[in-house]
Design a protein around this motif. Structure first.
Motif, PDB file in Angstrom:
ATOM      1  N   MET A  67       0.832  -1.207   0.000  1.00 44.50           N
ATOM      2  CA  MET A  67       0.000   0.000   0.000  1.00 44.50           C
ATOM      3  C   MET A  67       0.868   1.259   0.000  1.00 44.50           C
ATOM      4  O   MET A  67       0.556   2.246  -0.685  1.00 44.50           O
ATOM      5  N   VAL A  68       1.972   1.256   0.753  1.00 37.80           N
ATOM      6  CA  VAL A  68       2.881   2.402   0.756  1.00 37.80           C
ATOM      7  C   VAL A  68       3.514   2.581  -0.617  1.00 37.80           C
ATOM      8  O   VAL A  68       3.605   3.711  -1.138  1.00 37.80           O
ATOM      9  N   LEU A  69       3.959   1.483  -1.229  1.00 42.09           N
ATOM     10  CA  LEU A  69       4.557   1.555  -2.563  1.00 42.09           C
ATOM     11  C   LEU A  69       3.549   2.086  -3.586  1.00 42.09           C
ATOM     12  O   LEU A  69       3.890   2.924  -4.433  1.00 42.09           O
ATOM     13  N   SER A  70       2.314   1.622  -3.495  1.00 38.23           N
ATOM     14  CA  SER A  70       1.284   2.091  -4.422  1.00 38.23           C
ATOM     15  C   SER A  70       1.022   3.582  -4.247  1.00 38.23           C
ATOM     16  O   SER A  70       0.841   4.318  -5.234  1.00 38.23           O
ATOM     17  N   SER A  71       1.015   4.045  -3.008  1.00 39.79           N
ATOM     18  CA  SER A  71       0.799   5.475  -2.755  1.00 39.79           C
ATOM     19  C   SER A  71       1.890   6.313  -3.395  1.00 39.79           C
ATOM     20  O   SER A  71       1.619   7.365  -3.997  1.00 39.79           O
ATOM     21  N   GLY A  72       3.134   5.852  -3.275  1.00 42.04           N
ATOM     22  CA  GLY A  72       4.232   6.581  -3.891  1.00 42.04           C
ATOM     23  C   GLY A  72       4.140   6.606  -5.407  1.00 42.04           C
ATOM     24  O   GLY A  72       4.389   7.645  -6.041  1.00 42.04           O
ATOM     25  N   LEU A  73       3.759   5.487  -6.010  1.00 44.02           N
ATOM     26  CA  LEU A  73       3.627   5.441  -7.467  1.00 44.02           C
ATOM     27  C   LEU A  73       2.474   6.311  -7.953  1.00 44.02           C
ATOM     28  O   LEU A  73       2.578   6.983  -8.987  1.00 44.02           O
ATOM     29  N   PHE A  74       1.370   6.329  -7.205  1.00 46.19           N
ATOM     30  CA  PHE A  74       0.246   7.191  -7.591  1.00 46.19           C
ATOM     31  C   PHE A  74       0.654   8.665  -7.533  1.00 46.19           C
ATOM     32  O   PHE A  74       0.254   9.461  -8.388  1.00 46.19           O
ATOM     33  N   ALA A  75       1.431   9.016  -6.509  1.00 46.86           N
ATOM     34  CA  ALA A  75       1.900  10.399  -6.400  1.00 46.86           C
ATOM     35  C   ALA A  75       2.815  10.755  -7.572  1.00 46.86           C
ATOM     36  O   ALA A  75       2.752  11.866  -8.116  1.00 46.86           O
ATOM     37  N   LEU A  76       3.679   9.820  -7.998  1.00 46.63           N
ATOM     38  CA  LEU A  76       4.559  10.078  -9.146  1.00 46.63           C
ATOM     39  C   LEU A  76       3.764  10.267 -10.430  1.00 46.63           C
ATOM     40  O   LEU A  76       4.119  11.093 -11.276  1.00 46.63           O
ATOM     41  N   LEU A  77       2.699   9.502 -10.578  1.00 50.24           N
ATOM     42  CA  LEU A  77       1.881   9.613 -11.783  1.00 50.24           C
ATOM     43  C   LEU A  77       1.204  10.978 -11.904  1.00 50.24           C
ATOM     44  O   LEU A  77       0.841  11.408 -13.001  1.00 50.24           O
ATOM     45  N   SER A  78       1.041  11.663 -10.786  1.00 54.48           N
ATOM     46  CA  SER A  78       0.344  12.952 -10.809  1.00 54.48           C
ATOM     47  C   SER A  78       1.272  14.129 -11.081  1.00 54.48           C
ATOM     48  O   SER A  78       0.794  15.253 -11.264  1.00 54.48           O
ATOM     49  N   TRP A  79       2.594  13.904 -11.129  1.00 57.95           N
ATOM     50  CA  TRP A  79       3.535  15.017 -11.264  1.00 57.95           C
ATOM     51  C   TRP A  79       3.395  15.760 -12.583  1.00 57.95           C
ATOM     52  O   TRP A  79       3.502  16.978 -12.627  1.00 57.95           O
ATOM     53  N   ASN A  80       3.167  15.051 -13.660  1.00 53.47           N
ATOM     54  CA  ASN A  80       3.080  15.706 -14.967  1.00 53.47           C
ATOM     55  C   ASN A  80       1.641  15.975 -15.393  1.00 53.47           C
ATOM     56  O   ASN A  80       1.355  16.129 -16.575  1.00 53.47           O
ATOM     57  N   PHE A 114      -7.204  -1.324  -8.806  1.00 51.74           N
ATOM     58  CA  PHE A 114      -8.233  -0.397  -9.283  1.00 51.74           C
ATOM     59  C   PHE A 114      -7.614   0.966  -9.603  1.00 51.74           C
ATOM     60  O   PHE A 114      -7.923   1.574 -10.638  1.00 51.74           O
ATOM     61  N   GLY A 115      -6.736   1.446  -8.730  1.00 53.28           N
ATOM     62  CA  GLY A 115      -6.132   2.756  -8.924  1.00 53.28           C
ATOM     63  C   GLY A 115      -5.274   2.830 -10.172  1.00 53.28           C
ATOM     64  O   GLY A 115      -5.367   3.792 -10.951  1.00 53.28           O
ATOM     65  N   PHE A 116      -4.409   1.820 -10.393  1.00 52.09           N
ATOM     66  CA  PHE A 116      -3.571   1.830 -11.593  1.00 52.09           C
ATOM     67  C   PHE A 116      -4.421   1.724 -12.856  1.00 52.09           C
ATOM     68  O   PHE A 116      -4.133   2.379 -13.866  1.00 52.09           O
ATOM     69  N   TRP A 117      -5.446   0.900 -12.812  1.00 50.12           N
ATOM     70  CA  TRP A 117      -6.342   0.768 -13.963  1.00 50.12           C
ATOM     71  C   TRP A 117      -6.987   2.114 -14.295  1.00 50.12           C
ATOM     72  O   TRP A 117      -7.008   2.541 -15.452  1.00 50.12           O
ATOM     73  N   LEU A 118      -7.490   2.798 -13.272  1.00 52.54           N
ATOM     74  CA  LEU A 118      -8.163   4.078 -13.495  1.00 52.54           C
ATOM     75  C   LEU A 118      -7.197   5.147 -13.990  1.00 52.54           C
ATOM     76  O   LEU A 118      -7.467   5.827 -14.999  1.00 52.54           O
ATOM     77  N   LEU A 119      -6.067   5.313 -13.328  1.00 50.99           N
ATOM     78  CA  LEU A 119      -5.168   6.421 -13.653  1.00 50.99           C
ATOM     79  C   LEU A 119      -4.479   6.238 -14.999  1.00 50.99           C
ATOM     80  O   LEU A 119      -4.332   7.195 -15.760  1.00 50.99           O
ATOM     81  N   LEU A 120      -4.052   5.021 -15.308  1.00 47.35           N
ATOM     82  CA  LEU A 120      -3.384   4.801 -16.588  1.00 47.35           C
ATOM     83  C   LEU A 120      -4.360   4.910 -17.755  1.00 47.35           C
ATOM     84  O   LEU A 120      -4.000   5.420 -18.823  1.00 47.35           O
ATOM     85  N   SER A 121      -5.579   4.451 -17.572  1.00 48.71           N
ATOM     86  CA  SER A 121      -6.585   4.580 -18.636  1.00 48.71           C
ATOM     87  C   SER A 121      -7.084   6.011 -18.748  1.00 48.71           C
ATOM     88  O   SER A 121      -7.383   6.499 -19.844  1.00 48.71           O
ATOM     89  N   HIS A 122      -7.169   6.680 -17.608  1.00 44.90           N
ATOM     90  CA  HIS A 122      -7.672   8.048 -17.565  1.00 44.90           C
ATOM     91  C   HIS A 122      -6.762   9.014 -18.334  1.00 44.90           C
ATOM     92  O   HIS A 122      -7.235   9.978 -18.943  1.00 44.90           O
ATOM     93  N   ARG A 123      -5.471   8.741 -18.340  1.00 44.17           N
ATOM     94  CA  ARG A 123      -4.511   9.643 -19.004  1.00 44.17           C
ATOM     95  C   ARG A 123      -4.776   9.711 -20.512  1.00 44.17           C
ATOM     96  O   ARG A 123      -4.510  10.739 -21.141  1.00 44.17           O
ATOM     97  N   ALA A 124      -5.259   8.619 -21.087  1.00 40.10           N
ATOM     98  CA  ALA A 124      -5.471   8.587 -22.536  1.00 40.10           C
ATOM     99  C   ALA A 124      -6.846   9.090 -22.944  1.00 40.10           C
ATOM    100  O   ALA A 124      -7.171   9.047 -24.131  1.00 40.10           O
ATOM    101  N   MET A 125      -7.636   9.571 -22.012  1.00 40.13           N
ATOM    102  CA  MET A 125      -9.000  10.027 -22.311  1.00 40.13           C
ATOM    103  C   MET A 125      -9.183  11.445 -21.788  1.00 40.13           C
ATOM    104  O   MET A 125      -9.525  11.651 -20.616  1.00 40.13           O
ATOM    105  N   PRO A 126      -8.939  12.457 -22.600  1.00 41.93           N
ATOM    106  CA  PRO A 126      -9.085  13.834 -22.129  1.00 41.93           C
ATOM    107  C   PRO A 126     -10.491  14.165 -21.644  1.00 41.93           C
ATOM    108  O   PRO A 126     -10.661  15.027 -20.786  1.00 41.93           O
ATOM    109  N   GLU A 127     -11.503  13.470 -22.173  1.00 45.10           N
ATOM    110  CA  GLU A 127     -12.868  13.776 -21.766  1.00 45.10           C
ATOM    111  C   GLU A 127     -13.179  13.349 -20.333  1.00 45.10           C
ATOM    112  O   GLU A 127     -14.214  13.716 -19.785  1.00 45.10           O
ATOM    113  N   THR A 128     -12.268  12.587 -19.702  1.00 48.70           N
ATOM    114  CA  THR A 128     -12.480  12.206 -18.308  1.00 48.70           C
ATOM    115  C   THR A 128     -11.918  13.231 -17.332  1.00 48.70           C
ATOM    116  O   THR A 128     -12.162  13.138 -16.125  1.00 48.70           O
TER     117      THR A 128
END
Length: 307
Positions: free
Chosen positions: A57-70, A269-283
């Protein structure tokens, strides 16, 4: 004339039947050693599972935070919510792994014996109430992710969140209910299951209608995530009924199953949502100046922003 020895021979059988024999002497009273209190508690395998899940869970939190940087601040809403989910889960698993956020729910079991009165002993099962605190905070955030993705209105979102909190608290009350009071324990369980049906209604059914306005890609993403989440959530009450409810599974087995479900329902669930969400500007959801700059900047002209 009868000889005295003949009289003695005649009386000998009679007197022998009147005297008590060795087999008629009562034996010792049987005794029963009371059964000591039985504890159903976490073992070494369960503790290791809790620590491993905490690390994931800690590792996932860090990766989610990295995904939000850009990602622009105004469009990081899904990233923030998803990161908060795993952060809360990390705290919960740390508390359980270190022996906090737990209590015992004891019940009386009667032991039946032959020729002696029945005796009783206590069976105490360890209940991790920290798990329910985790669910009461993280599952509304998961629903918020789904509702925002589908464009569900605020009224249905609020009702789904309230029904979800009632569902989780009902599970906690049921886990701490007295074993002898069937209406109390399984009554709360029934309330939780009914609340879950309301969650399905407000999120899955209503969200399935509203998401169609966002296009086929978003509809597919929402349908996949919603079905994935609801299937996982359906497994939770089944596991509860076998473990905390009927007490047919050990505490270690209960921990292992719950941790697998939590890992799938949160980091996966989080990785599925965030990685798919990046390719869909309408989300993307732009909450305006408040989310990015605060209320103090409202009304000022900011260079580089669209009118």
């Amino acid at each position: 004339m009868i000889h005295p020895e003949q009289v003695a021979d005649m009386l000998r059988p009679i007197t022998s039947t009147l005297l008590p024999t060795a087999t008629s002497v009562p034996g010792p009273v049987p005794t029963v050693i009371p059964t000591p209190t039985e504890y159903q508690t976490v073992g070494e395998a369960g503790r290791r599972t809790l620590w491993v899940t905490f690390a994931l869970m800690v590792l996932s939190s860090g990766l989610f935070a990295l995904l939000s940087w850009n990602v622009p601040t105004s469009k990081r809403l899904f990233h923030v919510i998803t990161t908060l989910i795993t952060i809360v889960a990390s705290l919960s698993y740390f508390a359980m792994a270190t022996g906090h956020a737990t209590t015992y729910n004891c019940s009386t079991v009667w032991d039946h014996h032959k020729h002696v009165p029945d005796t009783s002993h206590q069976v105490c099962r360890q209940v991790f109430w920290g798990r329910y605190v985790d669910w009461a905070l993280t599952t509304p955030l998961l629903l918020l992710d789904l509702c925002l993705l589908a464009g569900v209105d605020g009224a249905h979102t609020l009702m789904a969140v309230v029904a979800d909190v009632i569902m989780v608290l009902s599970g906690l009350f049921a886990a701490l209910g007295e074993e002898g009071k069937t209406a109390q324990k399984w009554g709360w369980y029934t309330i939780g299951c009914i609340s879950y049906l309301f969650v399905i209604w407000h999120v899955a059914l209503h969200g399935g209608r509203t998401v169609s306005a966002k296009g086929r890609g978003v509809s597919r993403l929402f349908t996949g995530l919603a079905l994935f989440t609801l299937l996982l959530w359906t497994a939770y009450p089944i596991v509860w009924g076998i473990a905390d409810g009927a007490r047919k599974a050990s505490v270690d087995t209960e921990i292992m199953i719950y941790t697998v479900l939590d890992f799938l329902a949160k980091p996966v669930f989080g990785f599925w949502l965030l990685l798919s969400h990046r390719a869909m500007p309408e989300t993307n959801i732009d909450l305006g100046g408040y989310w990015s700059h605060g209320l103090a900047t409202e009304g000022r002209i900011r260079i580089g922003e669209e009118d």
